[in-house]
Scaffold this motif. Structure first.
Motif, mmCIF file in Angstrom:
data_model
loop_
_atom_site.group_PDB
_atom_site.id
_atom_site.type_symbol
_atom_site.label_atom_id
_atom_site.label_comp_id
_atom_site.label_asym_id
_atom_site.label_seq_id
_atom_site.Cartn_x
_atom_site.Cartn_y
_atom_site.Cartn_z
ATOM 1 N N LEU A 363 0.814 -1.220 0.000
ATOM 2 C CA LEU A 363 0.000 0.000 0.000
ATOM 3 C C LEU A 363 0.852 1.278 0.000
ATOM 4 C CD1 LEU A 363 -2.698 1.575 0.423
ATOM 5 C CD2 LEU A 363 -2.538 1.047 2.844
ATOM 6 N N VAL A 364 1.825 1.343 0.890
ATOM 7 C CA VAL A 364 2.586 2.582 1.049
ATOM 8 C C VAL A 364 3.393 2.878 -0.220
ATOM 9 C CG1 VAL A 364 4.363 3.736 2.413
ATOM 10 C CG2 VAL A 364 2.647 2.297 3.540
ATOM 11 N N ARG A 365 4.060 1.847 -0.729
ATOM 12 C CA ARG A 365 4.841 2.015 -1.957
ATOM 13 C C ARG A 365 3.909 2.394 -3.127
ATOM 14 N NH1 ARG A 365 8.163 4.093 -4.397
ATOM 15 N NH2 ARG A 365 9.245 3.154 -6.139
ATOM 16 N N GLY A 366 2.767 1.755 -3.211
ATOM 17 C CA GLY A 366 1.800 2.064 -4.268
ATOM 18 C C GLY A 366 1.337 3.508 -4.187
ATOM 19 N N LEU A 367 1.091 3.977 -2.986
ATOM 20 C CA LEU A 367 0.646 5.365 -2.824
ATOM 21 C C LEU A 367 1.749 6.342 -3.240
ATOM 22 C CD1 LEU A 367 -1.381 5.250 0.531
ATOM 23 C CD2 LEU A 367 -2.297 5.560 -1.778
ATOM 24 N N GLN A 368 3.009 5.967 -2.939
ATOM 25 C CA GLN A 368 4.130 6.814 -3.378
ATOM 26 C C GLN A 368 4.143 6.927 -4.899
ATOM 27 O OE1 GLN A 368 7.533 4.842 -1.781
ATOM 28 N NE2 GLN A 368 7.390 5.860 0.222
ATOM 29 N N GLU A 373 3.262 9.745 -9.980
ATOM 30 C CA GLU A 373 2.652 9.720 -11.311
ATOM 31 C C GLU A 373 1.599 10.806 -11.483
ATOM 32 O OE1 GLU A 373 3.505 8.022 -13.887
ATOM 33 O OE2 GLU A 373 4.836 6.482 -13.065
ATOM 34 N N SER A 374 0.994 11.221 -10.384
ATOM 35 C CA SER A 374 -0.093 12.199 -10.526
ATOM 36 C C SER A 374 0.363 13.606 -10.132
ATOM 37 C CB SER A 374 -1.299 11.782 -9.680
ATOM 38 O OG SER A 374 -0.962 11.813 -8.308
ATOM 39 N N GLY A 385 -4.141 4.855 -18.022
ATOM 40 C CA GLY A 385 -4.615 3.515 -17.712
ATOM 41 C C GLY A 385 -3.461 2.577 -17.382
ATOM 42 N N GLU A 386 -2.302 2.829 -18.009
ATOM 43 C CA GLU A 386 -1.116 1.997 -17.747
ATOM 44 C C GLU A 386 -0.708 2.081 -16.274
ATOM 45 O OE1 GLU A 386 0.579 -0.123 -19.501
ATOM 46 O OE2 GLU A 386 -0.507 0.163 -21.394
ATOM 47 N N VAL A 387 -0.691 3.309 -15.764
ATOM 48 C CA VAL A 387 -0.289 3.495 -14.368
ATOM 49 C C VAL A 387 -1.317 2.835 -13.438
ATOM 50 C CG1 VAL A 387 0.101 5.180 -12.542
ATOM 51 C CG2 VAL A 387 0.978 5.614 -14.850
ATOM 52 N N ALA A 388 -2.599 3.055 -13.739
ATOM 53 C CA ALA A 388 -3.640 2.447 -12.909
ATOM 54 C C ALA A 388 -3.515 0.928 -12.940
ATOM 55 C CB ALA A 388 -5.027 2.880 -13.392
ATOM 56 N N VAL A 413 -9.498 8.646 -14.023
ATOM 57 C CA VAL A 413 -8.590 7.583 -14.466
ATOM 58 C C VAL A 413 -9.055 7.110 -15.837
ATOM 59 C CG1 VAL A 413 -7.709 5.265 -13.980
ATOM 60 C CG2 VAL A 413 -8.125 6.846 -12.087
ATOM 61 N N ASP A 414 -8.110 6.873 -16.730
ATOM 62 C CA ASP A 414 -8.453 6.362 -18.058
ATOM 63 C C ASP A 414 -8.832 4.886 -17.936
ATOM 64 O OD1 ASP A 414 -8.623 5.506 -20.639
ATOM 65 O OD2 ASP A 414 -6.491 5.777 -21.103
ATOM 66 N N THR A 415 -10.118 4.635 -17.733
ATOM 67 C CA THR A 415 -10.555 3.259 -17.473
ATOM 68 C C THR A 415 -10.455 2.399 -18.731
ATOM 69 O OG1 THR A 415 -12.825 3.988 -17.822
ATOM 70 C CG2 THR A 415 -12.103 3.789 -15.546
ATOM 71 N N ALA A 416 -10.652 3.021 -19.904
ATOM 72 C CA ALA A 416 -10.514 2.253 -21.149
ATOM 73 C C ALA A 416 -9.074 1.771 -21.287
ATOM 74 C CB ALA A 416 -10.928 3.097 -22.344
#
Ligand code: ATP
Ligand code: MG
Ligand code: MG
Ligand code: MG
Length: 470
Positions: A363-368, A373-374, A385-388, A413-416
Motif C-alpha cells: 500500500l505505502v509504496r503504491g501510494l508513493q 505519477e499524478s 490507464g497503464e499506471v492504474a 482515471v483512463d478506465t478504457a
C-alpha cells in the motif's frame, strides 16, 4: 425510542401487531439467484413467493433485511462517505403482502407508523406517486390528508418497479421528509433532487401487473405489496441529525476508529472515518455470511471494500492494521440483532487483520507511485490507464481505490486504457499457455517467475462465488 435498535424493534412490532409474520433476514449471498451479487432489498428472499412459484404458511410478512449495494445494478460504493444517506451495507425494513392487502392498507399502515409510532411531523412529509397512478394519489389524499402539491407525480423509472424484463411489476410511491431550508436541494422530481434537503426514507411498491413479454402487460389477479425503509435514514431523522453517520450506531463506530487511529474526524478527515465505519460493517457482515476476500466475483467486491477502507486508515496516519480492532465495537452495537456476527467474530477479526497486514506491504509504496505519477496532473486531468493497471497488478490497488484516491483532486482515471492493459496481460497469459512441449513450458515458467514478486500479496485467495459476473 430512537436508537437504531429501538427503531428496528418498533417497526417489526408494529407490523407483527398488524398480523404480519416476523421473518428473519436472509443471508447477504442470495441462495437461489446466481444473477444477483448480493441481497440488495427486502423482497429478494420472497421473489418466488411473489411469482407464486413458492408457497409460505403466511400471506403477510415483515423483516429487517441485511442489504449490500456495492456492485451490479445498485452500486452505492462511490457515494459512501460523500453523501449523508448512502451505505454499502444497510438494513432495509419492510412489510410484504403476498396477494393479501394492497395499496389502501399499505399506505394506511405506513402513514400510521411514520406519523403515529415514529412521530414524524405531518407538515414536513411529502410523497411521490407514478404519474398515471391516480389510485395512489387519491389514497394519499384521503388517508394522510396531504395537499395536492405534496403528492408529486413522477414519470421516471424511479417510480416504476420491475423485477426483471418479465415478471411482476408496478408503480411505487416514496415518502420523503423536508429537512429544512438550511440544506441544499429541491423536492423529488426537480433538477436538484439529489441534495440533502428532501430525504427519501421509504419506498412502497405496488405489484399489480405481470410483464409477460415486452409490450405485453396484464393485471395480476392478486396484487402484492413490497416496501423498503432505510433503518439508518429513519434513525437520522428521529435523532434530529442530517447524516446517517451522525446517528448513535455510527457515532460509536467512528469513535472507535478515532481511538484506534488516534486522529479526530474534523475537516478532511471526516469522510475517511465515515468510509472506515461503513466498510467495516459491510466487510464484517459479508465475512459472517461466508464471503472471503479473493480476486473474483463476490470475494473481489469484498476485497475492494476492505482495501478502500484500509487506504483511508493509512491516509489518517495508521501505520499498522486497525480495521480488526473495531470489530468488538460493531459487535457491541449489532451483535444482539445479528447473532451470526458474534458467532463469526474470530473469523471476521482474523480475515481483516490478515488482509490489512498483506495489503499494507504494498500500500505505502503504491501510494508513493501514485503520488509521483499524478504530481504533474491537476483538476480535470486523467491518470493513464497503464499506471492504474500497474498499481492494480503490482501493488494490489483495485481500480476504484485509485479512482477514490484521486477524486478529491478532480482527477479521473483512463478506465478504457486500464481495460486495454488488463486485456493485454490476459492475452499474453493465454499465448504463453497455448503451446505444448518444453519451449512453451519454459516460457510459462519464466513468465510466472517474473510475476511472482508482483502477485505474492494475493497468495491466500479463497474460492468463493465462482462464476459470478461483475
Ligand atoms: P436513493 O434514491 O437515496 O439512492 P433508492 O431509491 O435507490 O435510494 P430504494 O431502492 O427505493 O432506494 O430502497 C428503499 C429504501 O432503502 C430507500 O428509501 C432508503 O431508505 C434505503 N436505502 C436505499 N439505498 C440505501 C443505501 N445505499 N444506504 C442506506 N439506505 C439505503
Ligand atoms: Mg439509490
Ligand atoms: Mg430514490
Ligand atoms: Mg427509492
Amino acid at each position: 425510542m430512537s436508537s437504531v435498535n429501538e427503531i428496528r424493534a418498533a417497526f417489526l412490532d408494529f407490523y407483527a401487531r398488524e398480523g404480519h409474520q416476523v421473518v428473519p433476514s436472509s443471508p447477504l449471498v442470495p441462495r437461489n439467484d446466481p444473477t444477483l451479487l448480493f441481497t440488495n432489498a427486502g423482497m429478494v428472499q420472497f421473489k418466488n413467493v411473489f411469482t407464486g412459484v413458492e408457497k409460505r404458511p403466511y400471506s403477510t410478512a415483515t423483516t429487517a433485511q441485511k442489504c449490500v449495494r456495492a456492485g451490479g445494478k445498485h452500486n452505492d460504493l462511490e457515494n459512501v462517505g460523500y453523501t449523508a444517506r448512502h451505505h454499502t451495507f444497510f438494513e432495509m425494513m419492510g412489510n410484504f403482502s403476498f396477494g393479501d392487502y394492497f395499496k389502501e392498507r399499505a399506505i394506511d399502515m405506513a402513514w400510521r407508523l411514520t406519523t403515529g409510532v415514529f412521530g414524524l411531523p405531518k407538515d414536513k412529509l411529502l410523497v411521490t406517486v407514478y404519474h398515471t397512478d391516480d389510485e395512489a394519489f387519491n389514497l394519499w389524499k384521503k388517508i394522510a390528508g396531504l395537499p395536492d402539491h405534496k403528492i408529486i407525480r413522477i414519470a421516471t423509472s424511479d417510480n416504476f418497479w420491475q423485477m426483471g424484463d418479465t415478471g411482476p411489476c408496478g408503480p411505487c410511491s416514496e415518502i420523503f421528509i423536508d429537512q429544512g431550508e438550511a440544506l441544499q436541494g429541491g423536492p423529488p422530481g426537480s433538477p436538484d433532487e439529489d441534495g440533502d434537503r428532501f430525504l427519501e426514507f421509504w419506498n412502497l411498491v405496488f405489484m399489480q401487473y405481470e410483464q409477460i413479454e415486452p409490450g405485453n402487460r396484464v393485471d395480476l389477479p392478486r396484487p402484492s405489496i413490497d416496501t423498503g425503509m432505510g433503518l439508518e435514514r429513519m434513525a437520522a431523522i428521529m435523532q434530529g441529525v442530517h447524516s446517517n453517520y451522525d446517528t448513535d450506531l455510527f457515532r460509536g463506530l467512528i469513535r472507535a476508529s478515532i481511538e484506534a487511529i488516534g486522529v479526530d474526524a474534523e475537516g478532511d478527515r471526516r469522510p475517511s472515518h465515515r468510509v472506515i465505519a461503513d466498510h467495516l460493517r459491510a466487510s464484517s457482515f459479508l465475512v459472517a455470511d461466508g464471503v472471503l476476500p479473493s480476486n473474483e466475483g463476490r470475494g473481489y467486491v469484498l476485497r475492494r471494500i476492505m482495501r478502500r477502507a484500509m487506504r483511508h486508515a493509512e491516509l489518517l496516519g495508521a501505520r499498522e492494521p486497525v480495521m480488526y480492532k473495531l470489530v468488538p465495537t460493531l459487535i457491541r452495537e449489532m451483535g444482539a440483532a445479528y447473532p451470526e456476527l458474534v458467532q463469526a467474530e474470530p473469523l471476521i477479526t482474523e480475515t481483516l487483520r490478515l488482509e490489512e497486514t498483506r495489503f499494507r506491504k504494498t500500500l505505502v509504496r503504491g501510494l508513493q507511485i501514485l503520488d509521483e505519477e499524478s504530481s504533474r496532473l491537476s483538476k480535470g486531468d486523467t491518470l493513464s490507464g497503464e499506471v492504474a493497471f500497474k498499481l492494480h497488478d503490482t501493488f494490489g490497488f483495485p481500480l476504484d481505490l485509485t479512482q477514490d484516491a484521486l477524486r478529491n483532486r478532480g482527477i479521473a482515471v483512463d478506465t478504457a486504457g486500464f481495460e486495454t492493459a488488463m486485456e493485454r496481460q490476459r492475452a499474453d497469459a493465454r499465448k504463453n499457455w497455448s503451446g505444448s512441449g518444453d519451449a512453451a513450458a519454459e516460457t510459462v515458467w519464466f513468465s510466472i517467475r517474473d510475476k511472482v514478486p508482483a502477485t505474492e500479496f494475493l497468495g491466500y485467495d479463497t474460492e468463493t462465488a465462482e462464476g459470478v459476473v461483475l
